[in-house]
Design an enzyme around this catalytic site. Structure first.
Site, PDB file in Angstrom:
ATOM      1  CE  LYS A  93      -3.180   2.690   2.781  1.00 29.68           C
ATOM      2  NZ  LYS A  93      -3.921   2.829   4.030  1.00 29.68           N
ATOM      3  N   GLY A 154      -8.388   9.312   8.860  1.00 25.48           N
ATOM      4  CA  GLY A 154      -8.751   9.494  10.257  1.00 25.48           C
ATOM      5  C   GLY A 154      -9.836  10.514  10.515  1.00 25.48           C
ATOM      6  CB  ALA A 181      -8.214   7.257   3.869  1.00 18.67           C
ATOM      7  N   GLY A 182     -10.921   7.800   5.431  1.00 16.19           N
ATOM      8  CA  GLY A 182     -11.942   8.821   5.615  1.00 16.19           C
ATOM      9  C   GLY A 182     -13.320   8.304   5.940  1.00 16.19           C
ATOM     10  CG  ASN A 203      -6.882   1.203  11.344  1.00 19.62           C
ATOM     11  OD1 ASN A 203      -5.705   0.948  11.182  1.00 19.62           O
ATOM     12  ND2 ASN A 203      -7.463   0.948  12.504  1.00 19.62           N
ATOM     13  CB  THR A 204      -9.796   5.821  12.430  1.00 14.82           C
ATOM     14  OG1 THR A 204      -8.450   5.962  11.975  1.00 14.82           O
ATOM     15  CG2 THR A 204      -9.976   6.626  13.698  1.00 14.82           C
TER      16      THR A 204
END
Lengths: 254, 65
Positions: A93, A154, A181-182, A203-204
């Site tokens: 990645k 994040g 992401a996001g 993830n977050t």
């Protein structure tokens, strides 16, 4: 179903391994999500690396090492080379960060690093924006997968530029694409899949939820719902109302 | 000789990358190494001689997003 460098994944979920309260919570979240890919990183050896490696290998998923935190082509390329040896995979990645506050990719460095890594046999998953020209250059560099951001890493802001993401999807219909992401809520994952994206990477939103396993499951169900809807050929929206109940045979009751 | 390992300046006796890893107790089979910003594959560590002031990075698997 889309292929990621020859690999077909049962689940559209890709999940990060950072920020969980404990290793057990991480493992539970992966089990609940059914994710087929786990992102990992490399950091200075300070003990604990072997325990983490055992934990990740125990998940039984594909490992996708990242170059998170790299701001230059050289850093990213060297990190990728080290990751390949450490994790035994050509997958990388590729992150080349260009802006400290937004963690926006450096498009120029990203293309250069992608070109070098593809020429060295890496299978590159570039963390990119929705920019069409950048996407074209990454494909020319040898990338077979694109990972446009939904929003900055994040933030949980979801799909920040729907027009841009729809346009990117439409421009390269044959390319495997992951919204990376996001994402903050499962509804955003469903929308990404409804747009025709092949997978989501987050993830977050899972790791920082009060109940990560429940949130992982919610994202997985939403992504699956979005994928089903996309495959079901959705109706086109229209501005004027159109009655769904037949008018023929309606009684005269005035 | 004094070299920098993972950002910390250290005095070492060994003069190859592989021997320095052993001297400092790093798990050689489960780390990846770089010398002055360039990747050094596991199989080349034994032949990689270090010099005063060299900058060595020793990386291990870590969580990531």
């Amino acid at each position: 179903m889309a292929e990621f460098y020859g690999v077909t994944l049962d689940s559209p979920m890709m999940l990060g391994t950072a920020q969980y309260p404990s290793p057990k919570v991480l493992a539970d979240a992966f089990a609940a999500s059914g994710a087929g890919v786990a992102t990992v990183s490399l950091r200075r050896e300070a003990g604990g690396g072997q325990d983490f490696r055992a934990l990740i290998e125990g998940l039984g998923v594909h490992i996708l090492p990242n170059t998170a935190g790299c701001h230059s082509v050289k850093e990213a390329v060297t990190t990728a080379q080290m990751a390949r040896e450490l994790f035994g995979t050509d997958w990388i990645k590729l992150e080349v960060i260009g802006h400290a506050d937004t963690l926006q990719p450096d498009p120029f460095g990203l293309v250069e690093a992608a070109r070098i890594l593809c020429s060295e046999g890496f299978e590159v998953f570039p963390y990119t924006t929705e920019d069409l020209v950048l996407a074209e250059r990454l494909l020319q560099a040898g990338c077979e997968v694109l990972m446009p951001w939904g929003a900055p890493i994040g933030t949980g802001l979801g799909l920040n530029n729907r027009y841009g993401l729809r346009s990117l999807r439409a421009q390269f219909p044959e390319v495997a694409m992951v919204i990376d992401a996001g994402l903050g809520m499962p509804s955003q994952a469903a929308e990404a899949m409804e747009m025709g994206y092949d997978a989501i990477l987050l993830n977050t939103a899972v790791a920082q939820a009060g109940d990560p396993a429940a949130m992982a499951r919610a994202f997985a169900m939403a992504a699956e719902a979005g994928r089903l809807a996309r495959g079901a050929d959705p109706m086109a929206p229209r501005d004027m109302a159109a009655p769904s109940t037949p008018l023929i045979g309606k009684a005269w009751l005035e | 000789m004094r070299i920098e390992i993972n950002g910390t300046s250290q005095e070492v006796e060994a003069d190859t990358l592989d021997a320095v890893l052993e001297e400092l107790g790093h798990p050689r089979e489960s780390v990846a190494t770089a010398l002055n910003g360039e990747f050094v594959p596991r199989g080349e560590r034994g032949d990689t001689r270090l010099r005063e002031g060299d900058r060595v990075e020793v990386l291990a698997p870590m969580k990531g997003g």
